[in-house]
Every structure is written in C-alpha cells, then in structure tokens.
Design a protein around this motif. Structure first.
Motif, PDB file in Angstrom:
ATOM      1  N   THR A 104       0.846  -1.203   0.000  1.00  0.00           N
ATOM      2  CA  THR A 104       0.000   0.000   0.000  1.00  0.00           C
ATOM      3  C   THR A 104       0.879   1.251   0.000  1.00  0.00           C
ATOM      4  OG1 THR A 104      -1.772  -1.142   1.144  1.00  0.00           O
ATOM      5  CG2 THR A 104      -1.762   1.257   1.318  1.00  0.00           C
ATOM      6  N   HIS A 105       1.908   1.215   0.830  1.00  0.00           N
ATOM      7  CA  HIS A 105       2.842   2.346   0.919  1.00  0.00           C
ATOM      8  C   HIS A 105       3.444   2.649  -0.464  1.00  0.00           C
ATOM      9  CE1 HIS A 105       5.829   4.720   3.355  1.00  0.00           C
ATOM     10  NE2 HIS A 105       6.554   4.538   2.273  1.00  0.00           N
ATOM     11  N   ARG A 106       3.917   1.620  -1.116  1.00  0.00           N
ATOM     12  CA  ARG A 106       4.547   1.826  -2.438  1.00  0.00           C
ATOM     13  C   ARG A 106       3.531   2.374  -3.443  1.00  0.00           C
ATOM     14  NH1 ARG A 106       7.675  -2.800  -1.272  1.00  0.00           N
ATOM     15  NH2 ARG A 106       6.327  -4.212  -2.414  1.00  0.00           N
ATOM     16  N   MET A 107       2.319   1.810  -3.401  1.00  0.00           N
ATOM     17  CA  MET A 107       1.284   2.253  -4.348  1.00  0.00           C
ATOM     18  C   MET A 107       0.962   3.736  -4.156  1.00  0.00           C
ATOM     19  SD  MET A 107      -2.583   0.815  -4.755  1.00  0.00           S
ATOM     20  CE  MET A 107      -3.287   1.581  -3.309  1.00  0.00           C
ATOM     21  N   LEU A 108       0.841   4.153  -2.905  1.00  0.00           N
ATOM     22  CA  LEU A 108       0.443   5.542  -2.647  1.00  0.00           C
ATOM     23  C   LEU A 108       1.591   6.523  -2.935  1.00  0.00           C
ATOM     24  CD1 LEU A 108      -1.809   5.112   0.513  1.00  0.00           C
ATOM     25  CD2 LEU A 108      -2.495   5.296  -1.886  1.00  0.00           C
ATOM     26  N   VAL A 109       2.809   6.092  -2.685  1.00  0.00           N
ATOM     27  CA  VAL A 109       3.963   6.945  -3.043  1.00  0.00           C
ATOM     28  C   VAL A 109       3.992   7.120  -4.563  1.00  0.00           C
ATOM     29  CG1 VAL A 109       6.491   6.995  -3.145  1.00  0.00           C
ATOM     30  CG2 VAL A 109       5.347   6.448  -0.997  1.00  0.00           C
ATOM     31  N   LYS A 110       3.747   6.040  -5.250  1.00  0.00           N
ATOM     32  CA  LYS A 110       3.729   6.084  -6.720  1.00  0.00           C
ATOM     33  C   LYS A 110       2.634   7.029  -7.222  1.00  0.00           C
ATOM     34  CE  LYS A 110       4.635   2.572 -10.161  1.00  0.00           C
ATOM     35  NZ  LYS A 110       4.483   1.165 -10.472  1.00  0.00           N
ATOM     36  N   ALA A 111       1.525   7.083  -6.469  1.00  0.00           N
ATOM     37  CA  ALA A 111       0.414   7.976  -6.840  1.00  0.00           C
ATOM     38  C   ALA A 111       0.705   9.425  -6.453  1.00  0.00           C
ATOM     39  CB  ALA A 111      -0.875   7.503  -6.158  1.00  0.00           C
ATOM     40  N   GLY A 112       1.858   9.653  -5.806  1.00  0.00           N
ATOM     41  CA  GLY A 112       2.264  11.018  -5.490  1.00  0.00           C
ATOM     42  C   GLY A 112       1.949  11.456  -4.076  1.00  0.00           C
ATOM     43  N   MET A 113       1.433  10.548  -3.237  1.00  0.00           N
ATOM     44  CA  MET A 113       1.116  10.934  -1.861  1.00  0.00           C
ATOM     45  C   MET A 113       2.373  10.899  -0.982  1.00  0.00           C
ATOM     46  SD  MET A 113      -2.650   9.329  -1.273  1.00  0.00           S
ATOM     47  CE  MET A 113      -2.583   9.848   0.423  1.00  0.00           C
ATOM     48  N   ARG A 114       2.316  11.633   0.129  1.00  0.00           N
ATOM     49  CA  ARG A 114       3.492  11.770   0.994  1.00  0.00           C
ATOM     50  C   ARG A 114       3.366  10.861   2.228  1.00  0.00           C
ATOM     51  NH1 ARG A 114       2.054  17.227  -0.080  1.00  0.00           N
ATOM     52  NH2 ARG A 114       0.789  17.088   1.823  1.00  0.00           N
ATOM     53  N   PRO A 115       4.304   9.940   2.400  1.00  0.00           N
ATOM     54  CA  PRO A 115       4.265   9.107   3.612  1.00  0.00           C
ATOM     55  C   PRO A 115       4.780   9.901   4.812  1.00  0.00           C
ATOM     56  CG  PRO A 115       6.112   8.467   2.215  1.00  0.00           C
ATOM     57  CD  PRO A 115       5.401   9.573   1.498  1.00  0.00           C
ATOM     58  N   LEU A 116       4.076   9.790   5.917  1.00  0.00           N
ATOM     59  CA  LEU A 116       4.517  10.456   7.149  1.00  0.00           C
ATOM     60  C   LEU A 116       5.637   9.647   7.811  1.00  0.00           C
ATOM     61  CD1 LEU A 116       3.224  13.064   8.195  1.00  0.00           C
ATOM     62  CD2 LEU A 116       1.837  11.694   9.746  1.00  0.00           C
ATOM     63  N   MET A 117       5.657   8.363   7.525  1.00  0.00           N
ATOM     64  CA  MET A 117       6.658   7.460   8.111  1.00  0.00           C
ATOM     65  C   MET A 117       6.691   6.168   7.298  1.00  0.00           C
ATOM     66  SD  MET A 117       4.558   6.084  11.456  1.00  0.00           S
ATOM     67  CE  MET A 117       4.395   7.706  12.168  1.00  0.00           C
ATOM     68  N   ALA A 118       7.630   5.289   7.636  1.00  0.00           N
ATOM     69  CA  ALA A 118       7.736   3.979   6.975  1.00  0.00           C
ATOM     70  C   ALA A 118       6.496   3.140   7.309  1.00  0.00           C
ATOM     71  CB  ALA A 118       8.993   3.276   7.457  1.00  0.00           C
ATOM     72  N   PRO A 119       6.224   2.113   6.506  1.00  0.00           N
ATOM     73  CA  PRO A 119       5.096   1.224   6.825  1.00  0.00           C
ATOM     74  C   PRO A 119       5.273   0.592   8.213  1.00  0.00           C
ATOM     75  CG  PRO A 119       6.064   0.671   4.685  1.00  0.00           C
ATOM     76  CD  PRO A 119       6.945   1.716   5.297  1.00  0.00           C
ATOM     77  N   GLN A 120       4.171   0.434   8.923  1.00  0.00           N
ATOM     78  CA  GLN A 120       4.186  -0.113  10.279  1.00  0.00           C
ATOM     79  C   GLN A 120       3.462  -1.456  10.288  1.00  0.00           C
ATOM     80  OE1 GLN A 120       5.607   1.854  12.909  1.00  0.00           O
ATOM     81  NE2 GLN A 120       6.274   2.999  11.097  1.00  0.00           N
ATOM     82  N   HIS A 121       3.828  -2.319  11.222  1.00  0.00           N
ATOM     83  CA  HIS A 121       3.047  -3.555  11.296  1.00  0.00           C
ATOM     84  C   HIS A 121       2.877  -4.060  12.724  1.00  0.00           C
ATOM     85  CE1 HIS A 121       7.148  -5.204  10.912  1.00  0.00           C
ATOM     86  NE2 HIS A 121       6.692  -6.164  11.671  1.00  0.00           N
ATOM     87  N   PHE A 122       1.830  -4.855  12.879  1.00  0.00           N
ATOM     88  CA  PHE A 122       1.477  -5.482  14.156  1.00  0.00           C
ATOM     89  C   PHE A 122       1.367  -6.978  13.913  1.00  0.00           C
ATOM     90  CE2 PHE A 122      -0.258  -1.206  14.148  1.00  0.00           C
ATOM     91  CZ  PHE A 122       0.266  -0.695  15.331  1.00  0.00           C
ATOM     92  N   VAL A 123       1.776  -7.747  14.921  1.00  0.00           N
ATOM     93  CA  VAL A 123       1.873  -9.197  14.728  1.00  0.00           C
ATOM     94  C   VAL A 123       0.674  -9.925  15.329  1.00  0.00           C
ATOM     95  CG1 VAL A 123       3.240 -11.254  15.283  1.00  0.00           C
ATOM     96  CG2 VAL A 123       4.380  -9.145  14.579  1.00  0.00           C
ATOM     97  N   VAL A 124       0.134 -10.825  14.517  1.00  0.00           N
ATOM     98  CA  VAL A 124      -0.960 -11.693  14.939  1.00  0.00           C
ATOM     99  C   VAL A 124      -0.391 -13.107  15.123  1.00  0.00           C
ATOM    100  CG1 VAL A 124      -3.111 -12.768  14.163  1.00  0.00           C
ATOM    101  CG2 VAL A 124      -2.740 -10.327  13.785  1.00  0.00           C
ATOM    102  N   GLU A 125      -0.747 -13.723  16.253  1.00  0.00           N
ATOM    103  CA  GLU A 125      -0.331 -15.104  16.517  1.00  0.00           C
ATOM    104  C   GLU A 125      -1.578 -15.964  16.531  1.00  0.00           C
ATOM    105  OE1 GLU A 125       3.638 -14.242  19.221  1.00  0.00           O
ATOM    106  OE2 GLU A 125       1.728 -14.498  20.248  1.00  0.00           O
ATOM    107  N   GLY A 126      -1.681 -16.881  15.606  1.00  0.00           N
ATOM    108  CA  GLY A 126      -2.930 -17.633  15.467  1.00  0.00           C
ATOM    109  C   GLY A 126      -4.001 -16.656  15.012  1.00  0.00           C
TER     110      GLY A 126
END
Ligand SMILES: Cc1cc2nc3c(=O)[nH]c(=O)nc-3n(C[C@H](O)[C@H](O)[C@H](O)COP(=O)(O)O)c2cc1C
Length: 145
Positions: free
Chosen positions: A101-123
C-alpha cells in the motif's frame, strides 16, 4: 486536523489497532473519522489531509476490495495528501499489506509520514504488547503533525 483512519478487517485485529490509534489521535485534539472499508467509499477520503490506513495481510497484500478503494481514492484525491500505512500479519513475514500500500500511494504522489508499520498476529489473536504499540503509534503520528 481532520484525519481518516480507514481499515479492513476479517477477524477484528486490524479494527482493534485502528481504533486504538484513532483514540490517541482524538485525544491529541484531532478530528478523526474511523471507518471500516465495507461501509466506506471514495467520498470518505475527499478533502481529508491525512489518511491512516490499516489492513490485514492476505496473501502478502491488502484484500482486493480494499486495495481497489485505496487506488481509486488516491487517483481522485490528487497528490496533496499525507498517509501512514500499517498492517497486521504473522511474525517473521518480510513483507505485508502495508509495504505494498505504501509503495502504491507513493507512486500515486502521496506523501508518507513514516515507513510502513506492522502489528503481529499469533494464530487469530494479536501478540501481547501490540495494544500499547498501537497507542504509541497514534501518539507518534500526532507528534508529527
Ligand atoms: C486468506 C488469508 C490469507 C492470509 N495471508 C497472509 C500472508 O500472506 N501473510 C501474513 O503474514 N498473514 C496472512 N494471513 C493472516 C492475516 O495477516 C491475519 O489473519 C490478519 O492479520 C488478521 O487481521 P484481522 O483480524 O483484522 O482480520 C492471511 C489470512 C487470511 C484469512
């Protein structure tokens, strides 16, 4: 600032992270709309300067409908918008929905406030500690505005 927190979710984990982030942003004095993909449309993005986008990772990317909504919203909105993309995913995955999503939106010209973030799901549940990480992400976003 008006902020859109928009998310997709199947089992509720991404929704939970989104709500915690939205709560922190609201507590910082921002006007926050927190919306689920299935009840949202491109019109919800219009005129909103910051989009916080949360997605579960399905086969390495955002679910198809959510991806389509984001692509169309970015096309309509033009480039004058900031965004943060985050995802939920299994541990040890090198790439997830937020990266794409981050790459797609940067390509569309939008400005990221920060790097992509993630949260971990177990099961089917969020790993312990992810709630606090989400609250912290909300506070970090607020501190950047
Ligand atoms: C159809 C499907 C495909 C998935 N593919 C991946 C994947 O490629 N990588 C990954 O890390 N997790 C994958 N998962 C696990 C999801 O990341 C996890 O179910 C999701 O983060 C839960 O979020 P939710 O509770 O908001 O639906 C997949 C889950 C489903 C249901």
């Amino acid at each position: 600032m008006h902020i859109l927190v928009i998310y997709d979710t199947k089992y509720g984990n991404t929704e939970r992270m989104s709500q915690l982030i939205a709560d922190e942003l609201s507590a910082s004095g921002h006007e926050v709309s927190c919306r689920r993909q299935s009840v949202s449309g491109e019109e919800d993005f219009v005129g909103v300067p910051l989009w916080v986008i949360g997605s579960p990772t399905h086969w390495g990317r955002a679910p198809f409908r959510f991806n389509t909504l984001l692509r169309n919203a970015a096309k309509d909105a033009g480039s004058d918008h900031d965004f943060v993309a985050f995802d939920t995913r299994y541990e040890n995955m090198h790439s997830g929905a937020a990266d794409k999503t981050h790459r797609m939106l940067v390509k569309a010209g939008m400005r990221p406030l920060m790097a992509p973030q993630h949260f971990v799901v177990e099961g089917s549940e969020l790993r312990q500690g992810e709630d606090e990480k989400a609250r912290q992400l909300g506070r970090t976003i607020a501190s950047l505005l």
